[in-house]
Design a protein around this motif. Sequence first.
Motif, PDB file in Angstrom:
ATOM      1  N   ILE A 167       0.857  -1.178   0.000  1.00 51.76           N
ATOM      2  CA  ILE A 167       0.000   0.000   0.000  1.00 51.76           C
ATOM      3  C   ILE A 167       0.890   1.223   0.000  1.00 51.76           C
ATOM      4  O   ILE A 167       2.016   1.183   0.480  1.00 51.76           O
ATOM      5  CB  ILE A 167      -0.974   0.058   1.207  1.00 51.76           C
ATOM      6  N   THR A 168       0.395   2.273  -0.605  1.00 48.03           N
ATOM      7  CA  THR A 168       1.157   3.515  -0.636  1.00 48.03           C
ATOM      8  C   THR A 168       0.505   4.512   0.307  1.00 48.03           C
ATOM      9  O   THR A 168      -0.671   4.815   0.174  1.00 48.03           O
ATOM     10  CB  THR A 168       1.189   4.098  -2.056  1.00 48.03           C
ATOM     11  N   ASN A 194      -3.401   4.636  -0.665  1.00 49.45           N
ATOM     12  CA  ASN A 194      -3.802   4.327  -2.037  1.00 49.45           C
ATOM     13  C   ASN A 194      -4.808   5.354  -2.574  1.00 49.45           C
ATOM     14  O   ASN A 194      -5.766   4.992  -3.254  1.00 49.45           O
ATOM     15  CB  ASN A 194      -4.410   2.927  -2.127  1.00 49.45           C
ATOM     16  N   GLU A 246       1.058   7.877  -7.904  1.00 43.25           N
ATOM     17  CA  GLU A 246       0.426   8.995  -7.205  1.00 43.25           C
ATOM     18  C   GLU A 246      -0.125  10.016  -8.192  1.00 43.25           C
ATOM     19  O   GLU A 246      -1.164  10.613  -7.972  1.00 43.25           O
ATOM     20  CB  GLU A 246       1.448   9.684  -6.287  1.00 43.25           C
ATOM     21  N   GLN A 249      -3.093   7.860 -10.423  1.00 42.56           N
ATOM     22  CA  GLN A 249      -4.046   7.191  -9.530  1.00 42.56           C
ATOM     23  C   GLN A 249      -4.832   6.038 -10.144  1.00 42.56           C
ATOM     24  O   GLN A 249      -5.182   5.084  -9.471  1.00 42.56           O
ATOM     25  CB  GLN A 249      -5.007   8.191  -8.880  1.00 42.56           C
ATOM     26  N   SER A 259      -7.111   0.636 -10.348  1.00 47.72           N
ATOM     27  CA  SER A 259      -6.142   1.427  -9.599  1.00 47.72           C
ATOM     28  C   SER A 259      -4.749   1.367 -10.229  1.00 47.72           C
ATOM     29  O   SER A 259      -4.311   0.327 -10.720  1.00 47.72           O
ATOM     30  CB  SER A 259      -6.084   0.908  -8.172  1.00 47.72           C
ATOM     31  N   VAL A 261      -2.127   1.463  -8.604  1.00 48.82           N
ATOM     32  CA  VAL A 261      -1.233   0.745  -7.687  1.00 48.82           C
ATOM     33  C   VAL A 261      -0.808  -0.600  -8.275  1.00 48.82           C
ATOM     34  O   VAL A 261       0.341  -0.991  -8.185  1.00 48.82           O
ATOM     35  CB  VAL A 261      -1.923   0.545  -6.311  1.00 48.82           C
ATOM     36  N   LYS A 262      -1.756  -1.303  -8.920  1.00 49.01           N
ATOM     37  CA  LYS A 262      -1.464  -2.623  -9.467  1.00 49.01           C
ATOM     38  C   LYS A 262      -1.181  -2.553 -10.973  1.00 49.01           C
ATOM     39  O   LYS A 262      -0.994  -3.575 -11.613  1.00 49.01           O
ATOM     40  CB  LYS A 262      -2.664  -3.561  -9.240  1.00 49.01           C
TER      41      LYS A 262
END
Length: 346
Positions: A167-168, A194, A246, A249, A259, A261-262
């Motif tokens: 997680i960020t 996130n 970031e 997003q 997302s 993130v992945k």
Amino acid sequence: MTAFKRAVTQLISTLVTREERAAQVRDRRTVETYYEPHGLGVLIARGPCHQIALLEARLAGMARSVIKGLGAPLGVPEGREIADDRGMGELMFDFLTGSQPAGALTTQSTGSDSDTTPGQVGDSVVTAANPAGIDLDATAEKIAETLAETGVQCPVDAEWLKRQARITITVPALTLLDRNTGEDDDARVPGMVNGHPISPETARQLTGTGHSTLYRILTDPTDGTVLDHAAEAYTIPEKMRIALVEKWQFCTLPGCDRSAVKAELDHIKPFNHEDPGRGGPTSMGNLHPLCREHHQMKTDNRLKVTRSPDTGMLTWTLPGGHQLQARPPTNPIGQAHAQQLLNLTD
Ligand SMILES: [Zn+2]
């Protein structure tokens, strides 16, 4: 009202057949999450009520043991006693969120079988036990032999966890330093997990705990978007990856809400492995996050994307020729933080 709702539910349940109901409940099992402003996350697990009731019973049983001070069943060693003042709900939540996901998977042998009579099960071929007058029981037995249950657990391998279970947490510098502009907590800029807001207090507590690494991200003071910084290798440095996630997003194809993130990081102008000087650079401007599906579509040339060097906006061309524009979403938290920094320098 409660009694009425229960009666209605019971009435509805009499109108569907038992098979329908069981199948619906089984097929719709899932885990959903949503995030409220102010840092509240909600986890919903839907599924057959006996499984939910069992989970609740296990969590409640553990929590009750703690409250009653019964350490032995929980593995508390002799010579130590429980001194924990958490309540029932807190304990149940902490045990659930601290648990390690595990389950059983259906697997099949990878060895090549010389049997050829087709009887597809998944991707493997099962021969009917008696092809002429198919012997159902024996065939089922053979299928059961081919497909087996294998127990699996959430991997504990550090590298795997680093990639998957990441997680960020974003903490504005002033919040991290606790240099707020006023005495009241409301004046502090919140952090994010996130992209979901969390309280300044929580953000500060999370930072620097456990196996965490700090990366500096510079944001544009006007709209809070992440500023670019350059690099020339094909390998994407970790801090650039974090900054890109970031910044965007989400997957950058308009309408895709997967997302970042992945997501996979794609070179808008392809990187030239033979002559890095001639291809697209590994830079914030030439990279963007794409979900696996849309990355594949771009690789297959079904989707095309270009970037305007002046505005940083992306222009997507869809298979029908229709064009869509994408820009990084504005970030109100980054904006508020910039304002606080400005106030400090006045
Ligand atoms: Zn996508």
